[in-house]
Design an enzyme around this catalytic site. Structure first.
Site, PDB file in Angstrom:
ATOM      1  N   ASN A  12      37.445  38.430 -26.432  1.00 12.76           N
ATOM      2  CA  ASN A  12      38.537  37.878 -27.236  1.00 12.76           C
ATOM      3  C   ASN A  12      38.036  37.721 -28.679  1.00 12.76           C
ATOM      4  O   ASN A  12      37.062  37.019 -28.928  1.00 12.76           O
ATOM      5  CB  ASN A  12      38.941  36.518 -26.632  1.00 12.76           C
ATOM      6  N   ASP A  14      39.808  36.606 -31.352  1.00 14.46           N
ATOM      7  CA  ASP A  14      40.648  35.706 -32.168  1.00 14.46           C
ATOM      8  C   ASP A  14      39.876  35.031 -33.297  1.00 14.46           C
ATOM      9  O   ASP A  14      40.361  34.895 -34.412  1.00 14.46           O
ATOM     10  CB  ASP A  14      41.216  34.563 -31.293  1.00 14.46           C
ATOM     11  N   HIS A  15      38.655  34.572 -32.971  1.00 15.51           N
ATOM     12  CA  HIS A  15      37.974  33.736 -33.965  1.00 15.51           C
ATOM     13  C   HIS A  15      37.317  34.517 -35.084  1.00 15.51           C
ATOM     14  O   HIS A  15      36.887  33.935 -36.076  1.00 15.51           O
ATOM     15  CB  HIS A  15      37.024  32.766 -33.276  1.00 15.51           C
ATOM     16  N   HIS A  48      45.105  36.707 -28.885  1.00 15.08           N
ATOM     17  CA  HIS A  48      46.215  35.774 -28.665  1.00 15.08           C
ATOM     18  C   HIS A  48      47.033  35.727 -29.949  1.00 15.08           C
ATOM     19  O   HIS A  48      46.564  35.230 -30.970  1.00 15.08           O
ATOM     20  CB  HIS A  48      45.629  34.389 -28.331  1.00 15.08           C
ATOM     21  N   ARG A  50      49.481  33.920 -31.669  1.00 15.66           N
ATOM     22  CA  ARG A  50      50.116  32.604 -31.543  1.00 15.66           C
ATOM     23  C   ARG A  50      51.381  32.557 -32.390  1.00 15.66           C
ATOM     24  O   ARG A  50      51.497  33.244 -33.400  1.00 15.66           O
ATOM     25  CB  ARG A  50      49.139  31.506 -31.998  1.00 15.66           C
ATOM     26  N   ARG A  54      48.025  31.523 -36.577  1.00 11.62           N
ATOM     27  CA  ARG A  54      46.891  30.882 -37.234  1.00 11.62           C
ATOM     28  C   ARG A  54      45.659  31.782 -37.313  1.00 11.62           C
ATOM     29  O   ARG A  54      44.810  31.584 -38.159  1.00 11.62           O
ATOM     30  CB  ARG A  54      46.547  29.551 -36.564  1.00 11.62           C
ATOM     31  N   HIS A  55      45.535  32.731 -36.398  1.00 13.53           N
ATOM     32  CA  HIS A  55      44.396  33.664 -36.531  1.00 13.53           C
ATOM     33  C   HIS A  55      44.866  35.125 -36.469  1.00 13.53           C
ATOM     34  O   HIS A  55      44.970  35.780 -37.487  1.00 13.53           O
ATOM     35  CB  HIS A  55      43.254  33.350 -35.548  1.00 13.53           C
ATOM     36  N   GLU A  75      47.484  38.057 -25.202  1.00 11.29           N
ATOM     37  CA  GLU A  75      47.822  36.697 -24.735  1.00 11.29           C
ATOM     38  C   GLU A  75      48.978  36.202 -25.564  1.00 11.29           C
ATOM     39  O   GLU A  75      48.950  36.330 -26.796  1.00 11.29           O
ATOM     40  CB  GLU A  75      46.646  35.756 -24.996  1.00 11.29           C
ATOM     41  N   THR A 106      44.078  26.857 -26.160  1.00  9.86           N
ATOM     42  CA  THR A 106      45.009  26.707 -25.044  1.00  9.86           C
ATOM     43  C   THR A 106      44.574  25.560 -24.139  1.00  9.86           C
ATOM     44  O   THR A 106      43.459  25.559 -23.640  1.00  9.86           O
ATOM     45  CB  THR A 106      45.061  28.022 -24.231  1.00  9.86           C
ATOM     46  N   GLU A 156      45.043  34.578 -14.199  1.00  6.63           N
ATOM     47  CA  GLU A 156      43.767  34.312 -14.869  1.00  6.63           C
ATOM     48  C   GLU A 156      43.474  32.840 -14.629  1.00  6.63           C
ATOM     49  O   GLU A 156      44.256  31.967 -15.030  1.00  6.63           O
ATOM     50  CB  GLU A 156      43.841  34.619 -16.369  1.00  6.63           C
ATOM     51  N   HIS A 196      38.094  30.893 -20.309  1.00  8.81           N
ATOM     52  CA  HIS A 196      38.237  29.695 -21.140  1.00  8.81           C
ATOM     53  C   HIS A 196      37.008  28.812 -21.045  1.00  8.81           C
ATOM     54  O   HIS A 196      36.682  28.306 -19.967  1.00  8.81           O
ATOM     55  CB  HIS A 196      39.484  28.860 -20.805  1.00  8.81           C
ATOM     56  N   HIS A 219      35.226  32.436 -27.739  1.00 10.57           N
ATOM     57  CA  HIS A 219      34.537  31.570 -28.686  1.00 10.57           C
ATOM     58  C   HIS A 219      33.021  31.692 -28.631  1.00 10.57           C
ATOM     59  O   HIS A 219      32.351  31.828 -29.662  1.00 10.57           O
ATOM     60  CB  HIS A 219      34.967  30.110 -28.452  1.00 10.57           C
TER      61      HIS A 219
HETATM   62  N1  PXP Z   1      41.673  33.195 -21.554  1.00  9.25           N
HETATM   63  C1  PXP Z   1      42.771  32.610 -22.097  1.00  9.25           C
HETATM   64  C2  PXP Z   1      44.066  32.722 -21.365  1.00  9.25           C
HETATM   65  C3  PXP Z   1      42.689  31.922 -23.320  1.00  9.25           C
HETATM   66  O1  PXP Z   1      43.790  31.343 -23.837  1.00  9.25           O
HETATM   67  C4  PXP Z   1      41.449  31.890 -24.000  1.00  9.25           C
HETATM   68  C5  PXP Z   1      41.372  31.226 -25.333  1.00  9.25           C
HETATM   69  O2  PXP Z   1      42.121  31.952 -26.266  1.00  9.25           O
HETATM   70  C6  PXP Z   1      40.347  32.525 -23.410  1.00  9.25           C
HETATM   71  C7  PXP Z   1      40.480  33.150 -22.160  1.00  9.25           C
HETATM   72  C8  PXP Z   1      39.013  32.553 -24.059  1.00  9.25           C
HETATM   73  O3  PXP Z   1      38.499  31.272 -24.158  1.00  9.25           O
HETATM   74  P1  PXP Z   1      37.188  31.008 -24.995  1.00  9.25           P
HETATM   75  O4  PXP Z   1      37.515  31.339 -26.425  1.00  9.25           O
HETATM   76  O5  PXP Z   1      36.909  29.565 -24.768  1.00  9.25           O
HETATM   77  O6  PXP Z   1      36.134  31.927 -24.451  1.00  9.25           O
END
Ligand code: PXP
Length: 243
Positions: A12, A14-15, A48, A50, A54-55, A75, A106, A156, A196, A219
């Site tokens: 992921n 996103d960050h 994701h 959103r 935001r990202h 997502e 989330t 998931e 997550h 993350h």
């Molecule tokens: N899975 C889902 C459904 C999520 O919403 C997220 C966070 O965006 C993740 C996995 C990844 O989580 P993390 O960033 O804590 O690894």
């Protein structure tokens, strides 16, 4: 160890976009990060989109769709706007998540039991377009049964509680909960992913649970990339400064 199949990793990014948006510029680019993740062996890329943008931005999802060579997992919240975007961009899969405007990330899983009617209708639309549908849920038997009823392909499992508990006993209990959830979902024919809060310290015991196909991790990978990349980044700048 693990499932009989090889475990997959969805990264992921996103960050990476979070850092870019903090400056409102064009770098770092989550698409570039996704390509590097693929070259390192990632099995898929997750973003994701959103509602508050935001990202990740709409353009990121479009460019990712055209660029990456693995699978794109989008997502998103269960809104008409997001369903329309998914039907236009056609990611390989959609993971439906609950979304609160003020949350940092989330929080908790989707209440599939409560949302059965709208979910059933929206999942049918996505599946008709050839998109696999996954529901982000707590490892809870009612939620699993409802996910099956509404026609999801995958669940998931939200691993947040496992990641947050403090004692070994609590960790064992949470692992047990996840293990039960995996087996209940498999019995109903659902595919199982998890994610997550997973990081380099807590991943091993969950990865050892049989039947989880893919882990979605964001993350901790982006956080580590910033740190392991710092040495090289500073050296390159010093080289430009001092020759
Ligand atoms: N899975 C889902 C459904 C999520 O919403 C997220 C966070 O965006 C993740 C996995 C990844 O989580 P993390 O960033 O804590 O690894």
């Amino acid at each position: 160890m693990g499932s009989d199949k090889v475990i997959k990793l969805g990264v992921n990014v996103d960050h990476v976009a979070t850092i870019r948006q903090a400056r409102g510029v064009s770098e770092p680019d989550p698409v570039a990060a996704a390509i590097l993740a693929e070259l390192a062996g990632a099995d898929g890329i997750t973003v994701h989109l959103r509602e508050d943008r935001r990202h990740i931005q709409d353009r990121d999802v479009e460019v990712l769709r055209q660029t990456i060579k693995t699978r794109l997992n989008l997502e998103m919240a269960l809104t008409d706007e997001m369903i329309a975007i998914a039907l236009r961009i056609l990611p390989d899969s959609v993971t439906l998540v609950p979304e609160g405007r003020h949350e940092l990330t989330t929080e908790g899983g989707l209440d599939v039991t409560l949302l059965q009617a709208p979910l059933k209708q929206k999942i049918a639309l996505l599946k008709q377009a050839g998109i696999l549908v996954s529901l982000f849920i707590e490892p809870d038997i009612d939620q699993i049964r409802s996910s099956h009823k509404v026609g999801a392909d995958y669940i998931e499992i939200h691993t947040g509680t496992y990641c947050e508990v403090r004692t070994d006993k609590e960790r064992r209990e949470q692992l047990q909960r996840i293990e039960w959830a995996v087996s209940a979902a498999q019995k109903l024919g659902l595919g199982v992913n998890a994610g997550h809060g997973l990081d380099y310290r807590n991943i091993a015991p969950v990865a050892a649970i049989r039947g989880i196909e893919e882990f979605n991790i964001g993350h901790s990978i982006v956080a580590r990339a910033v740190l392991v990349g710092m040495d090289r980044a500073v050296r390159e700048m010093l080289q430009l400064l001092k020759g």
